[in-house]
Scaffold this motif. Structure first.
Motif, PDB file in Angstrom:
ATOM      1  N   LEU A  40      49.735  -9.425  48.332  1.00 16.92           N
ATOM      2  CA  LEU A  40      50.781  -9.898  47.638  1.00 16.92           C
ATOM      3  C   LEU A  40      51.358 -11.144  48.226  1.00 16.92           C
ATOM      4  O   LEU A  40      52.169 -10.936  49.293  1.00 16.92           O
ATOM      5  CB  LEU A  40      51.820  -8.968  47.117  1.00 16.92           C
ATOM      6  CG  LEU A  40      51.351  -7.294  46.340  1.00 16.92           C
ATOM      7  CD1 LEU A  40      52.463  -6.542  46.195  1.00 16.92           C
ATOM      8  CD2 LEU A  40      50.922  -7.825  44.893  1.00 16.92           C
ATOM      9  N   PHE A  41      51.582 -12.294  47.736  1.00 14.69           N
ATOM     10  CA  PHE A  41      51.771 -13.480  48.311  1.00 14.69           C
ATOM     11  C   PHE A  41      52.801 -14.308  47.392  1.00 14.69           C
ATOM     12  O   PHE A  41      52.397 -14.497  46.053  1.00 14.69           O
ATOM     13  CB  PHE A  41      50.779 -14.218  49.027  1.00 14.69           C
ATOM     14  CG  PHE A  41      50.010 -13.468  50.067  1.00 14.69           C
ATOM     15  CD1 PHE A  41      50.515 -13.667  51.299  1.00 14.69           C
ATOM     16  CD2 PHE A  41      48.785 -13.065  49.765  1.00 14.69           C
ATOM     17  CE1 PHE A  41      49.801 -12.809  52.410  1.00 14.69           C
ATOM     18  CE2 PHE A  41      48.078 -12.286  50.605  1.00 14.69           C
ATOM     19  CZ  PHE A  41      48.588 -12.201  51.996  1.00 14.69           C
ATOM     20  N   PRO A  42      53.775 -15.017  47.757  1.00  6.71           N
ATOM     21  CA  PRO A  42      54.446 -15.771  47.009  1.00  6.71           C
ATOM     22  C   PRO A  42      53.925 -17.342  46.929  1.00  6.71           C
ATOM     23  O   PRO A  42      54.464 -18.256  47.419  1.00  6.71           O
ATOM     24  CB  PRO A  42      56.043 -15.962  47.802  1.00  6.71           C
ATOM     25  CG  PRO A  42      55.524 -15.794  49.168  1.00  6.71           C
ATOM     26  CD  PRO A  42      54.384 -14.955  49.378  1.00  6.71           C
ATOM     27  N   LEU A  43      52.840 -17.218  46.163  1.00  4.32           N
ATOM     28  CA  LEU A  43      52.182 -18.437  45.809  1.00  4.32           C
ATOM     29  C   LEU A  43      52.718 -19.608  45.078  1.00  4.32           C
ATOM     30  O   LEU A  43      52.913 -20.656  45.143  1.00  4.32           O
ATOM     31  CB  LEU A  43      50.702 -18.419  45.351  1.00  4.32           C
ATOM     32  CG  LEU A  43      50.056 -17.357  45.921  1.00  4.32           C
ATOM     33  CD1 LEU A  43      48.648 -16.949  45.141  1.00  4.32           C
ATOM     34  CD2 LEU A  43      49.536 -17.808  47.414  1.00  4.32           C
ATOM     35  N   ASP A 101      49.912 -13.492  43.210  1.00  2.00           N
ATOM     36  CA  ASP A 101      51.094 -14.189  43.237  1.00  2.00           C
ATOM     37  C   ASP A 101      52.231 -13.258  42.838  1.00  2.00           C
ATOM     38  O   ASP A 101      52.111 -12.837  41.941  1.00  2.00           O
ATOM     39  CB  ASP A 101      51.215 -15.530  42.612  1.00  2.00           C
ATOM     40  CG  ASP A 101      52.235 -16.261  42.527  1.00  2.00           C
ATOM     41  OD1 ASP A 101      53.212 -16.107  43.552  1.00  2.00           O
ATOM     42  OD2 ASP A 101      52.728 -17.312  41.665  1.00  2.00           O
ATOM     43  N   THR A 102      53.353 -13.207  43.703  1.00  2.97           N
ATOM     44  CA  THR A 102      54.775 -12.582  43.210  1.00  2.97           C
ATOM     45  C   THR A 102      55.607 -13.209  42.816  1.00  2.97           C
ATOM     46  O   THR A 102      56.487 -12.639  42.111  1.00  2.97           O
ATOM     47  CB  THR A 102      55.060 -11.695  44.568  1.00  2.97           C
ATOM     48  OG1 THR A 102      55.460 -12.817  45.524  1.00  2.97           O
ATOM     49  CG2 THR A 102      53.985 -10.874  45.153  1.00  2.97           C
ATOM     50  N   CYS A 103      55.541 -14.742  42.847  1.00  2.78           N
ATOM     51  CA  CYS A 103      56.627 -15.460  42.356  1.00  2.78           C
ATOM     52  C   CYS A 103      57.899 -15.222  42.804  1.00  2.78           C
ATOM     53  O   CYS A 103      59.067 -15.624  42.266  1.00  2.78           O
ATOM     54  CB  CYS A 103      56.514 -15.457  40.856  1.00  2.78           C
ATOM     55  SG  CYS A 103      55.499 -16.501  40.142  1.00  2.78           S
ATOM     56  N   SER A 104      58.074 -14.372  43.919  1.00  2.80           N
ATOM     57  CA  SER A 104      59.263 -14.198  44.699  1.00  2.80           C
ATOM     58  C   SER A 104      60.226 -12.999  43.754  1.00  2.80           C
ATOM     59  O   SER A 104      61.158 -13.162  44.051  1.00  2.80           O
ATOM     60  CB  SER A 104      59.896 -15.252  45.339  1.00  2.80           C
ATOM     61  OG  SER A 104      59.152 -15.931  46.114  1.00  2.80           O
ATOM     62  N   GLU A 105      59.550 -12.572  42.655  1.00  2.00           N
ATOM     63  CA  GLU A 105      60.245 -11.885  41.960  1.00  2.00           C
ATOM     64  C   GLU A 105      59.560 -10.524  41.720  1.00  2.00           C
ATOM     65  O   GLU A 105      58.421 -10.116  41.385  1.00  2.00           O
ATOM     66  CB  GLU A 105      60.411 -12.444  40.325  1.00  2.00           C
ATOM     67  CG  GLU A 105      61.019 -13.868  40.354  1.00  2.00           C
ATOM     68  CD  GLU A 105      62.563 -13.785  40.494  1.00  2.00           C
ATOM     69  OE1 GLU A 105      63.048 -12.301  40.470  1.00  2.00           O
ATOM     70  OE2 GLU A 105      63.311 -14.555  41.016  1.00  2.00           O
ATOM     71  N   GLN A 368      45.842 -17.237  35.261  1.00  2.00           N
ATOM     72  CA  GLN A 368      44.969 -17.551  36.601  1.00  2.00           C
ATOM     73  C   GLN A 368      45.953 -17.629  37.937  1.00  2.00           C
ATOM     74  O   GLN A 368      47.288 -17.760  37.675  1.00  2.00           O
ATOM     75  CB  GLN A 368      45.091 -19.326  36.301  1.00  2.00           C
ATOM     76  CG  GLN A 368      44.030 -19.851  37.408  1.00  2.00           C
ATOM     77  CD  GLN A 368      43.677 -21.462  37.013  1.00  2.00           C
ATOM     78  OE1 GLN A 368      44.279 -21.949  36.082  1.00  2.00           O
ATOM     79  NE2 GLN A 368      42.872 -22.089  37.999  1.00  2.00           N
ATOM     80  N   ARG A 369      45.389 -17.278  38.671  1.00  2.00           N
ATOM     81  CA  ARG A 369      46.049 -16.546  39.999  1.00  2.00           C
ATOM     82  C   ARG A 369      46.865 -17.673  40.411  1.00  2.00           C
ATOM     83  O   ARG A 369      48.145 -17.293  40.949  1.00  2.00           O
ATOM     84  CB  ARG A 369      44.925 -16.259  41.047  1.00  2.00           C
ATOM     85  CG  ARG A 369      44.039 -14.929  40.620  1.00  2.00           C
ATOM     86  CD  ARG A 369      43.607 -14.249  41.766  1.00  2.00           C
ATOM     87  NE  ARG A 369      42.807 -13.102  41.150  1.00  2.00           N
ATOM     88  CZ  ARG A 369      42.461 -12.123  41.787  1.00  2.00           C
ATOM     89  NH1 ARG A 369      43.131 -11.957  42.700  1.00  2.00           N
ATOM     90  NH2 ARG A 369      41.679 -11.264  41.148  1.00  2.00           N
TER      91      ARG A 369
END
Length: 852
Positions: A40-43, A101-105, A368-369
């Motif tokens: 899990l990364f804030p892409l 992607d976590t989108c920081s959310e 799409q990731r």
């Protein structure tokens, strides 16, 4: 080995950024393996409006790109590929990865979390009563990066006992094993970072600070921990508040504005900001627009390296920014790894083969990731190549690999256990795990944390974005390089943030108001001292010590008594020599002229005995100087007053004889005169001395004087003296002498001298006056003089008494013996002539005639 072709592609990517077709990085975020790790990364970052205005459970769109998130994902890829290429950790096995992607959310992070728990090659999660045999899609999860997300995913994965290793979530609450039994992290908890921040404040003497936190779990718990740490270290929080998140209403935003204005108007120069990135961005945006005065900002790790905060226009005007970042091993090969994979992602042939090799089943669910990842260049990510959390991602992967190695009981030849490992089986080997990563040996403690050092970082502006300079470190204790720190002040002087200035030496703090850092400085009085700079009250010295005013220590007291070498004692010894010399001279004259009428009229042997007693009184004076002892204290009064009694008793006999001869009838005078001479006279002297001896014995038995050490009488010394326990008994010991002197005075005061005869009464009268004047003056002088000088007063009284008796009674007789020997006749001194008897008879006859 990728070979020269890859290096050529890398060089091409560096020289031609942004040229050619889009990259295929998004297709490299998934790789199959025997065991798959979820990531899990804030892409990217979602639009705020899209997150907080949702009315349906649809998926938000992540539009903004996060270069750090992509680099952390690449670090996980590199670690997995390293492990697969090694033969000692998981021989014969391959790890795979599935990165999202976590989108920081949290709302975005939940969808890939659900995907991780789905069955392998499926999107379905079955509902079972018992998940012991359940084999999810991934074996463990790496991430997420923030505490806010970890609070959500941590509870979710803990229900299934799936190991989760975060590389950035530092909140202390996540250490609770009861709530998060499967949560681990390769970063220390916030308590360590806040302990370092508290020691930083102590290091620079900042005890009057403001503390702000983001209005979320991360900020609230951080402020709670810091408040406790600050209170334990004597740091006062002048202002405290929560920074609302960007979507907060105007009322909550107004509260933080009020706090900032209070900080700006007060003498607080240091602000601890423990906040998430978005809250810090909102706070500094308002601070810059309001033109608040620059401060020293102690940053939390969450926003210290954030591009969103560092790139804010006008950020250079906020002041000095200091913060702590964890120190890990340097991954020197990571930069080359990133360059190589960007070059590969730009190669259409490589991307084509990658697309055929990987079947992406979940894109219709999560989309799409990372579409933004396919539109970047090396310049977009170069600033974060050395980010501190890169090693944390790398170490997290190695921790899972080591736990899998232990679970499968792997050795150099392979892994004997062939049964598929369930997540809960892997979790059993995660507890208290020791593993190696990047040359470092790390270990999960009982709370799932690792111990790592922190670097103290300083923002140094060399353009539009600040650089992080290392100015210290923290490894349980703080070490700083003061000379490397550039302050925002004009003269580059360290800002002072104290409610009250430090007290000077020998002063303690008297707190005023509610804060212990606001105080008045109070001087420590004599006899007390300041033990430490944080004392609120002076510490009293021990009784054998002393201190001046405003002292920081105590000194040993010297013993004080009437010493032989003191000026007063030397003067009294001269007076003693004079008195003793006169006594001996008078005694010598009296012995030489013992048969003369003058000596016989003075008492003969009794006069010599009286002079001997006066000499003993002079010698008794030597008992008073020097260090007191019990024997000295007991001997002083008897040895000085018994000889004086002997002298006064001889003078009393003289006075009685004069009174009898002059005031009584002749028949009585002849009879009593015989009793006042000879053996009867010695009996009177003996009786008087026995009475005095009895009084002295009673005084010594009932109220014996004692040697005492007075520690408080003198400011710097301990007074050693003989203490009189009863002044009444002390006065009664003088009663015999006072009575004898009073009777002498009464017997001679009204006696009229006869013409042609020596006036013996006048000498006795003046001698007794000298005695009374001396001892009457002695009483008030003794009561008012310092205790240390009382022995000198006693010495002076005895010597003056001796000199008074000598001067009034004995010395005039000595003068007549030496200078007027012609008067030394019986008639002049004894009155033995016929005329004397006839005069007495005529007088008696006349008196009888009158009475008739």
């Amino acid at each position: 080995m990728l070979g020269p072709a890859v290096l050529g592609l890398s060089l091409w990517a560096l020289l031609h950024p942004g040229m050619g077709a889009p990259l295929c990085l998004s297709q490299q975020l998934r790789m199959k393996g025997d065991y798959v790790l979820g990531g899990l990364f804030p892409l990217g970052e979602a639009e705020e409006a899209g997150i907080h205005s949702r009315t349906r459970p649809s998926s938000p769109v992540c539009t903004r790109f996060s270069s750090n998130g992509l680099l952390w994902a690449l670090a996980m890829k590199m670690a997995v590929e390293e492990i697969n290429n090694k033969s000692d950790l998981l021989p014969g096995l391959r790890l795979g990865y599935d990165l999202f992607d976590t989108c920081s959310e949290p709302v975005v992070a939940m969808k890939p979390s659900l995907m991780f728990l789905a069955r392998a090659d499926s999107r379905d999660i079955a509902a079972y009563c018992n998940y012991t045999q359940y084999q999810p899609r991934v074996l463990a999860v790496i991430g997420p990066h923030s505490s806010e997300l970890a609070l959500v995913t941590g509870k979710f994965f803990s229900f299934f006992l799936m190991p989760q290793v975060s590389y950035g979530a530092s909140m202390e609450l996540l250490s609770a094993r009861e709530t998060f039994p499967s949560f681990f992290r390769t970063v220390p908890s916030d308590r360590v970072q806040l302990t370092a921040a508290a020691e930083l404040l102590q290091e620079f003497g900042w005890n009057w600070v403001a503390a702000l936190g983001s209005d979320d779990e991360y900020g609230r718990q951080g402020l709670s921990i810091f408040s406790a740490l600050a209170a334990a270290r004597g740091i006062c929080i002048a202002h405290e508040g929560l920074v609302p998140l960007p979507h907060a209403d105007d009322l909550r935003l107004g509260k933080v504005q009020d706090v900032l204005h209070q900080v700006n108007q007060s003498n607080v120069q240091v602000v601890l900001l423990f906040a998430s990135v978005h809250a810090a961005h909102a706070l500094f945006n308002y601070s810059i627009s309001s033109r608040l005065s620059p401060k020293v900002w102690v940053a939390s790790e969450a926003w210290l390296t954030s591009d969103l905060v560092m790139g804010l226009p006008g950020m250079a005007q906020v002041g000095t920014v200091l913060g702590f970042l964890q120190r890990g091993a340097q991954l020197h090969e990571f930069s080359q790894y990133v360059k190589t994979h960007l070059a590969l992602a730009a190669d259409p042939a490589f991307c084509a083969t990658l697309g055929k090799r990987e079947q992406v089943l979940e894109e219709d669910v999560v989309g799409q990731r990372c579409p933004q990842c396919d539109c970047i260049t090396l310049q977009n990510v170069s600033a974060g190549l050395n980010h501190h959390q890169t090693f944390s991602v790398y170490a997290a992967v190695y921790s899972v690999a080591q736990a899998l190695h232990n679970t499968l009981q792997c050795n150099a030849s392979g892994c004997p256990t062939q049964d598929p490992v369930k997540p809960w089986q892997l979790l059993e080997n995660m507890y208290n795990l020791t593993f190696h990563a990047g040359g470092l040996t790390l270990r999960f403690n009982s709370s799932g944390n690792v111990d790592m050092e922190y670097d103290l970082k300083l923002w140094v502006w060399q353009g539009s974005v600040p650089k992080l300079h290392n100015v210290g470190r923290f490894n349980g204790s703080l070490w700083t390089e003061h000379l490397k720190i550039r302050w925002h002040t004009l003269d580059n002087q360290k800002p002072v943030s104290q409610c009250s200035q430090q007290c000077q030496e020998g002063q303690v703090r008297r707190v005023k108001g509610f804060h212990s850092c606001c105080y008045d400085c109070v001087d420590c009085k004599a006899g007390s001292y300041r033990h430490s700079p944080d004392d609120l009250a002076c510490t009293f010295c021990r009784q054998d010590e002393w201190s001046p005013e405003r002292s920081t220590r105590c000194f040993r007291r010297r013993y004080r008594f009437l010493a032989w070498g003191e000026p007063a004692v030397l003067l009294l010894l001269l007076l003693l020599s004079l008195a003793l010399g006169l006594v001996l001279a008078a005694l010598g004259l009296f012995i030489r002229h013992r048969d003369s009428p003058l000596v016989q009229a003075s008492g003969g042997p009794l006069a010599c005995f009286g002079l001997v007693c006066l000499g003993l009184v002079c010698l008794s004076v030597l008992l008073f100087p020097g260090q007191p002892s019990p024997a000295r204290c007991l001997a002083q009064q008897p040895l000085s007053h018994l000889p004086l009694t002997g002298c006064l008793s001889t003078l009393f006999l003289q006075a009685a004889e004069i009174f009898v001869e002059s005031e009584l009838p002749l028949s009585w005078a002849d009879r009593l005169s015989g009793c006042l001479r000879g053996p009867w006279a010695w009996l009177v002297v003996l009786l008087a001395m026995l009475v005095e001896a009895a009084l002295c014995t009673w005084y010594l038995v009932a109220f014996p004087p004692e040697v005492v050490t007075d520690w408080r009488m003198l400011p710097k010394e301990a007074l050693v003296h003989c203490r009189t326990r009863s002044w009444v008994s002390f006065g009664l010991a003088h009663a015999t002498n006072a009575t004898l002197a009073f009777l002498c005075f009464l017997g001679t005061f009204l006696v009229q001298s006869q013409p042609g005869r020596y006036n013996r009464a006048r000498g006795l009268t003046f001698a007794m006056l000298a005695y009374f004047i001396t001892w009457v003056s002695f009483v008030p002088l003794l009561a008012n003089v310092q205790v240390v000088l009382r022995p000198a007063v006693h010495m002076g009284a005895l010597l003056l008494c001796v000199l008074g008796i000598l001067a009034a009674f004995h010395l005039p007789r000595c003068y007549l013996l030496m200078q007027q020997p012609g008067l030394n006749t019986p008639k002049f001194f004894l009155g033995g002539g016929p005329g004397d008897a006839q005069g007495r008879n005529d007088g008696d006859t006349g008196n009888q005639g009158k009475h008739e």
